[in-house]
Design a protein around this motif. Sequence first.
Motif, PDB file in Angstrom:
ATOM      1  N   PRO A 157      23.269  -1.013 -26.818  1.00 36.57           N
ATOM      2  CA  PRO A 157      22.492  -2.109 -27.417  1.00 36.57           C
ATOM      3  C   PRO A 157      23.027  -3.503 -27.105  1.00 36.57           C
ATOM      4  CG  PRO A 157      22.750  -0.319 -28.993  1.00 36.57           C
ATOM      5  CD  PRO A 157      23.612   0.027 -27.816  1.00 36.57           C
ATOM      6  N   ASP A 158      24.337  -3.631 -26.879  1.00 37.61           N
ATOM      7  CA  ASP A 158      24.902  -4.953 -26.587  1.00 37.61           C
ATOM      8  C   ASP A 158      24.831  -5.319 -25.102  1.00 37.61           C
ATOM      9  OD1 ASP A 158      26.833  -3.306 -25.507  1.00 37.61           O
ATOM     10  OD2 ASP A 158      28.506  -4.089 -26.691  1.00 37.61           O
ATOM     11  N   GLY A 159      24.249  -4.424 -24.278  1.00 32.08           N
ATOM     12  CA  GLY A 159      24.115  -4.732 -22.861  1.00 32.08           C
ATOM     13  C   GLY A 159      25.274  -4.279 -22.005  1.00 32.08           C
ATOM     14  N   THR A 160      26.284  -3.658 -22.608  1.00 34.35           N
ATOM     15  CA  THR A 160      27.341  -3.038 -21.819  1.00 34.35           C
ATOM     16  C   THR A 160      26.900  -1.628 -21.434  1.00 34.35           C
ATOM     17  OG1 THR A 160      28.495  -2.194 -23.778  1.00 34.35           O
ATOM     18  CG2 THR A 160      29.121  -4.394 -22.981  1.00 34.35           C
ATOM     19  N   LEU A 161      27.643  -1.005 -20.533  1.00 35.78           N
ATOM     20  CA  LEU A 161      27.268   0.322 -20.049  1.00 35.78           C
ATOM     21  C   LEU A 161      28.319   1.353 -20.449  1.00 35.78           C
ATOM     22  CD1 LEU A 161      26.118  -0.534 -16.399  1.00 35.78           C
ATOM     23  CD2 LEU A 161      24.655  -0.055 -18.371  1.00 35.78           C
ATOM     24  N   ARG A 162      27.853   2.423 -21.046  1.00 38.30           N
ATOM     25  CA  ARG A 162      28.698   3.581 -21.295  1.00 38.30           C
ATOM     26  C   ARG A 162      28.087   4.725 -20.492  1.00 38.30           C
ATOM     27  NH1 ARG A 162      33.406   5.340 -21.489  1.00 38.30           N
ATOM     28  NH2 ARG A 162      34.076   3.949 -23.164  1.00 38.30           N
ATOM     29  N   LEU A 163      28.593   4.884 -19.279  1.00 41.99           N
ATOM     30  CA  LEU A 163      28.057   5.852 -18.329  1.00 41.99           C
ATOM     31  C   LEU A 163      28.684   7.213 -18.600  1.00 41.99           C
ATOM     32  CD1 LEU A 163      28.601   3.232 -15.627  1.00 41.99           C
ATOM     33  CD2 LEU A 163      26.355   4.331 -15.820  1.00 41.99           C
ATOM     34  N   LEU A 164      27.960   8.073 -19.277  1.00 39.39           N
ATOM     35  CA  LEU A 164      28.465   9.401 -19.590  1.00 39.39           C
ATOM     36  C   LEU A 164      28.088  10.377 -18.470  1.00 39.39           C
ATOM     37  CD1 LEU A 164      27.729   9.624 -23.420  1.00 39.39           C
ATOM     38  CD2 LEU A 164      29.857   8.975 -22.273  1.00 39.39           C
ATOM     39  N   PRO A 165      28.932  11.366 -18.220  1.00 43.80           N
ATOM     40  CA  PRO A 165      28.702  12.261 -17.073  1.00 43.80           C
ATOM     41  C   PRO A 165      27.347  12.952 -17.063  1.00 43.80           C
ATOM     42  CG  PRO A 165      30.952  12.482 -17.834  1.00 43.80           C
ATOM     43  CD  PRO A 165      30.260  11.598 -18.824  1.00 43.80           C
ATOM     44  N   HIS A 166      26.793  13.271 -18.224  1.00 41.72           N
ATOM     45  CA  HIS A 166      25.532  14.013 -18.263  1.00 41.72           C
ATOM     46  C   HIS A 166      24.310  13.094 -18.249  1.00 41.72           C
ATOM     47  CE1 HIS A 166      26.128  12.827 -22.419  1.00 41.72           C
ATOM     48  NE2 HIS A 166      24.904  13.203 -22.722  1.00 41.72           N
ATOM     49  N   HIS A 167      24.504  11.800 -18.151  1.00 39.36           N
ATOM     50  CA  HIS A 167      23.372  10.870 -18.124  1.00 39.36           C
ATOM     51  C   HIS A 167      22.587  10.923 -16.814  1.00 39.36           C
ATOM     52  CE1 HIS A 167      24.849   7.968 -21.535  1.00 39.36           C
ATOM     53  NE2 HIS A 167      24.355   9.092 -21.987  1.00 39.36           N
ATOM     54  N   ARG A 168      23.159  11.514 -15.784  1.00 35.38           N
ATOM     55  CA  ARG A 168      22.475  11.623 -14.498  1.00 35.38           C
ATOM     56  C   ARG A 168      22.364  13.101 -14.122  1.00 35.38           C
ATOM     57  NH1 ARG A 168      22.026   7.626 -10.696  1.00 35.38           N
ATOM     58  NH2 ARG A 168      23.830   6.492 -11.517  1.00 35.38           N
ATOM     59  N   ALA A 169      21.189  13.514 -13.674  1.00 35.78           N
ATOM     60  CA  ALA A 169      21.014  14.894 -13.225  1.00 35.78           C
ATOM     61  C   ALA A 169      22.023  15.207 -12.133  1.00 35.78           C
ATOM     62  CB  ALA A 169      19.592  15.100 -12.710  1.00 35.78           C
ATOM     63  N   GLY A 170      22.733  16.300 -12.280  1.00 35.68           N
ATOM     64  CA  GLY A 170      23.782  16.639 -11.329  1.00 35.68           C
ATOM     65  C   GLY A 170      25.117  16.032 -11.674  1.00 35.68           C
ATOM     66  N   GLY A 171      25.158  15.169 -12.694  1.00 36.73           N
ATOM     67  CA  GLY A 171      26.413  14.592 -13.165  1.00 36.73           C
ATOM     68  C   GLY A 171      26.789  13.291 -12.486  1.00 36.73           C
ATOM     69  N   GLN A 172      27.716  12.583 -13.095  1.00 37.98           N
ATOM     70  CA  GLN A 172      28.284  11.347 -12.553  1.00 37.98           C
ATOM     71  C   GLN A 172      29.634  11.157 -13.221  1.00 37.98           C
ATOM     72  OE1 GLN A 172      25.716   8.049 -13.677  1.00 37.98           O
ATOM     73  NE2 GLN A 172      26.114   8.307 -15.847  1.00 37.98           N
ATOM     74  N   ASP A 173      30.475  10.321 -12.633  1.00 38.79           N
ATOM     75  CA  ASP A 173      31.738   9.999 -13.282  1.00 38.79           C
ATOM     76  C   ASP A 173      31.472   9.227 -14.567  1.00 38.79           C
ATOM     77  OD1 ASP A 173      33.164  11.227 -11.307  1.00 38.79           O
ATOM     78  OD2 ASP A 173      34.017   9.400 -10.451  1.00 38.79           O
ATOM     79  N   GLY A 174      32.364   9.402 -15.524  1.00 35.57           N
ATOM     80  CA  GLY A 174      32.269   8.645 -16.769  1.00 35.57           C
ATOM     81  C   GLY A 174      32.907   7.278 -16.601  1.00 35.57           C
ATOM     82  N   PHE A 175      32.182   6.238 -17.002  1.00 32.98           N
ATOM     83  CA  PHE A 175      32.666   4.860 -16.877  1.00 32.98           C
ATOM     84  C   PHE A 175      32.256   4.056 -18.098  1.00 32.98           C
ATOM     85  CE2 PHE A 175      33.803   5.157 -12.430  1.00 32.98           C
ATOM     86  CZ  PHE A 175      34.566   4.029 -12.170  1.00 32.98           C
TER      87      PHE A 175
END
Length: 427
Positions: free
Chosen positions: A400-418
């Motif tokens: 909500p504050d415009g920052t990114l919490r990139l969780l591994p399951h947010h992308r099909a096939g996975g992604q690094d958490g950032f």
Amino acid sequence: MTEEREIGLPARRAAIDIVSSALTRRAGVEEALSRPGFRNLEPRDRGFAMALAMATLRRLGPIELALDGRLAKPPPEAVRNILRIGVTQAFLMDTPAFAAVTTSVDLAASHSSTRAFKGLVNGVLRGLLREPPKLDDPESLCPPWLYARWSAAFGAEAASAMAALIAEEPATDLSLKDPAQAERLAGELEAEILPGPSLRTARKGDVAAWPAYDEGAWWVQDASAAIPARLLDVKPDESALDLCAAPGGKTLQLAAAGAGVVAVDRSAARLTRVAENMTRMGLTAESVTADAGDWADTRTFDAVLLDAPCSATGTYRRHPDVLWAARPSDIAALAGVQSRLLDSAAERVKPGGRLVYCVCSLEPEEGEAQIAAFLARRKDFTLAPAAPGEGGAPEASLRPDGTLRLLPHHRAGGQDGFYAARLKRES
């Protein structure tokens, strides 16, 4: 006889060394790969050893539960490592059951410190073959203390989805020197085009032999790791500073965008590798070996990127060892380092310039809490919120504050958490 049986004991000993090193200390895998026991293997054997070790680390949690159910008391660690890779071969690879048992018993018999336990190895593995264990329960795939933290921070459903990805070998993501070449390169590399754009390919083997490598058209970089540099949105006439720059993917991004880039890292050896990649890509950047918090240079920049040292728990898809090497005390210790580096980075931003702070960690103390504390002490900085989908980020990752919490399951096939936050310094 299968290829895995033909490979023999040296490759399996190398796999055990990788697993043992990974569980003993951070960077243990890298150290094990530099030792003669691994380096002197034939290429096929090295590939098998690495595959066996990584498969073991990806399923280490349930493997441990399976062994504990068969062991009356803990055996020496060397014996436990033989059992670990024996379970992996028997249930997670193409090794026939008899070969998984036989090679494990042979390993135990080959050294005086484990010879007395060859009967135990034989009995435990044969018992598991009679009653196969469950090796895919998400909750047991992750160290309990980390699973509890993820559940508290992101909810039980998210924690389960994140943990389930531990067992999956990830595809390879690529960043492009020229995004306009995405369609051509996707065809040559048999890749999917991800937002950003990045490419995702299921290719295996030596990346240096892949199409367009020699022409410097792309480099390996996880789709999540490519997002923070895109948030800076640097222009060709701007100056950019990449702090803690190695291994250099973000430096390449900034240079490819046309900015004048200074890359700072405390490791001269790692900066040498950055320079080699820059040369292959036909790009340039000024390299400086220095601690980013103590660098004496007084220059200020239009855009500053701080990819801070962190627990790296978000990289577990490619580096499952980080889950088992991490300790709760690491997070508090690293948070102090991140705070110091963030204050130093802020002083290097021109008035009106941008600062992106990111960590490849899933721990809020290293992400959200750092930015909240920074904004409380630095009134000359404000958040510059990311837009939905900006930089190729999944919309689910936008807070909500415009920052990114990139969780591994947010992308099909996975992604690094950032975690990534963009800030602006007041003019």
